[in-house]
Design a protein around this motif. Sequence first.
Motif, mmCIF file in Angstrom:
data_model
loop_
_atom_site.group_PDB
_atom_site.id
_atom_site.type_symbol
_atom_site.label_atom_id
_atom_site.label_comp_id
_atom_site.label_asym_id
_atom_site.label_seq_id
_atom_site.Cartn_x
_atom_site.Cartn_y
_atom_site.Cartn_z
ATOM 1 N N CYS A 183 -38.696 4.162 -2.042
ATOM 2 C CA CYS A 183 -38.391 3.022 -2.929
ATOM 3 C C CYS A 183 -36.991 3.150 -3.512
ATOM 4 O O CYS A 183 -36.267 2.143 -3.639
ATOM 5 N N ALA A 227 -33.939 0.403 -2.993
ATOM 6 C CA ALA A 227 -33.116 -0.138 -4.081
ATOM 7 C C ALA A 227 -31.634 0.122 -3.798
ATOM 8 O O ALA A 227 -30.780 -0.750 -3.981
ATOM 9 N N SER A 280 -30.379 -2.039 -0.930
ATOM 10 C CA SER A 280 -30.367 -3.475 -1.228
ATOM 11 C C SER A 280 -28.997 -3.913 -1.730
ATOM 12 O O SER A 280 -28.673 -5.097 -1.729
ATOM 13 N N GLN A 333 -36.249 -2.809 6.671
ATOM 14 C CA GLN A 333 -37.572 -2.474 6.177
ATOM 15 C C GLN A 333 -37.740 -0.958 6.293
ATOM 16 O O GLN A 333 -37.357 -0.369 7.304
ATOM 17 N N LEU A 380 -42.773 0.860 -7.096
ATOM 18 C CA LEU A 380 -41.863 -0.250 -6.769
ATOM 19 C C LEU A 380 -41.156 -0.741 -8.035
ATOM 20 O O LEU A 380 -39.929 -0.933 -8.042
ATOM 21 N N ALA A 436 -37.208 -0.601 -9.112
ATOM 22 C CA ALA A 436 -36.695 -1.967 -8.891
ATOM 23 C C ALA A 436 -36.464 -2.241 -7.408
ATOM 24 O O ALA A 436 -35.477 -2.855 -7.007
ATOM 25 N N ALA A 437 -37.403 -1.770 -6.571
ATOM 26 C CA ALA A 437 -37.298 -1.987 -5.129
ATOM 27 C C ALA A 437 -38.018 -3.283 -4.758
ATOM 28 O O ALA A 437 -39.078 -3.585 -5.315
ATOM 29 N N ASP A 438 -37.438 -4.031 -3.815
ATOM 30 C CA ASP A 438 -38.061 -5.263 -3.328
ATOM 31 C C ASP A 438 -39.276 -4.896 -2.476
ATOM 32 O O ASP A 438 -39.132 -4.247 -1.434
ATOM 33 N N ALA A 483 -40.907 -6.490 -0.413
ATOM 34 C CA ALA A 483 -40.836 -7.009 0.953
ATOM 35 C C ALA A 483 -40.131 -6.046 1.905
ATOM 36 O O ALA A 483 -40.240 -6.173 3.120
ATOM 37 N N ARG A 484 -39.403 -5.069 1.344
ATOM 38 C CA ARG A 484 -38.685 -4.104 2.180
ATOM 39 C C ARG A 484 -39.532 -2.870 2.485
ATOM 40 O O ARG A 484 -39.137 -2.023 3.264
ATOM 41 N N GLY A 535 -46.772 -7.826 -2.095
ATOM 42 C CA GLY A 535 -45.622 -8.220 -1.285
ATOM 43 C C GLY A 535 -45.225 -7.171 -0.259
ATOM 44 O O GLY A 535 -44.230 -7.323 0.462
#
Length: 248
Positions: free
Chosen positions: A68, A72, A75, A84, A107, A111-113, A115-116, A144
């Motif tokens: 994660c 971040a 990103s 991914q 997550l 602050a990880a998306d 969706a990734r 997600g």
Amino acid sequence: MQLALPHQQLRLYYQAQLDHQHHLIGVEVLLRWAHPQRGMLEPHDFIALAEESGAIVPIGKWVLEMACAQIAHWSKRAETAALQIAVNVSLREFSQPDFVEQVQQTLAASAADPARLLIELKESLINLEPTGAAAKMRALKALGVSLALDDFGTGVSSLATLATLPLDQLKIDRSLTAGLDAEREPHNLLVAQSIIALGHTLGMDILAEGVETEMQRAFLQRHGCLAYQGYLMGRPLALEAFESAYLQ
Ligand code: C2E
Ligand code: MG
Ligand code: MG
């Protein structure tokens, strides 16, 4: 084994996943143990032990935190923002009652998306815990996160169960990929073809593992499998080596 984590002896290696146009689409994180006497150990030397002893639970938590943090971090760069990151989760970890909350908290903390993040589950898990597993998988999907079924084609999954699971990706096991070189063995080709068709029918992406030759890759592409991971695309590498091999 219990001391590997507190003694900071665990490492994560990154293996590239490429599409049919040679674009980097994702990466699988693979655990290594930098053993003070025995050198860099691969999972077959210690994962089973870690699962039996329960050490895999805190180790898996660490792997997830690292993944994660990397999501971040990546990103913030245009060329890595869409990647991914796939993380292996063993039955012992997945069965923790608070596994979904742990994923959610990790997550959020980094602050990880979501969706990734792609969580890889083993085929054996599906057979062991059909109903409980499905509910947990739906809860993860609701966060997600994407889900993959690892080493597909080696176990004896109930296809009826498979069809009910919220999976995004089937990973064709490398033993099946290896069989694609033996052109004189038509059953290998038929099995691979059928798995690709099955996955597509169920609305899943197909990624082939253990792709070592262009012949294997070309066969897979001809039959609609457009994502590949294996020594042909590159071996698992430490982060720095991975970044210099695949990123500008
Ligand atoms: P896996 O998830 O199926 O990972 C793919 C394995 O195939 C990796 O082995 C990778 O190095 C190897 N591989 C990739 N491409 C090729 C190829 O072209 N040819 C050949 N012969 N092998 C290839 P590795 O790193 O030794 O990991 C073995 C297994 O250990 C993984 O299989 C996974 O089930 C487990 N594992 C790895 N990291 C973790 C982790 O963080 N947590 C858990 N629970 N399990 C992990
Ligand atoms: Mg895997
Ligand atoms: Mg696999």
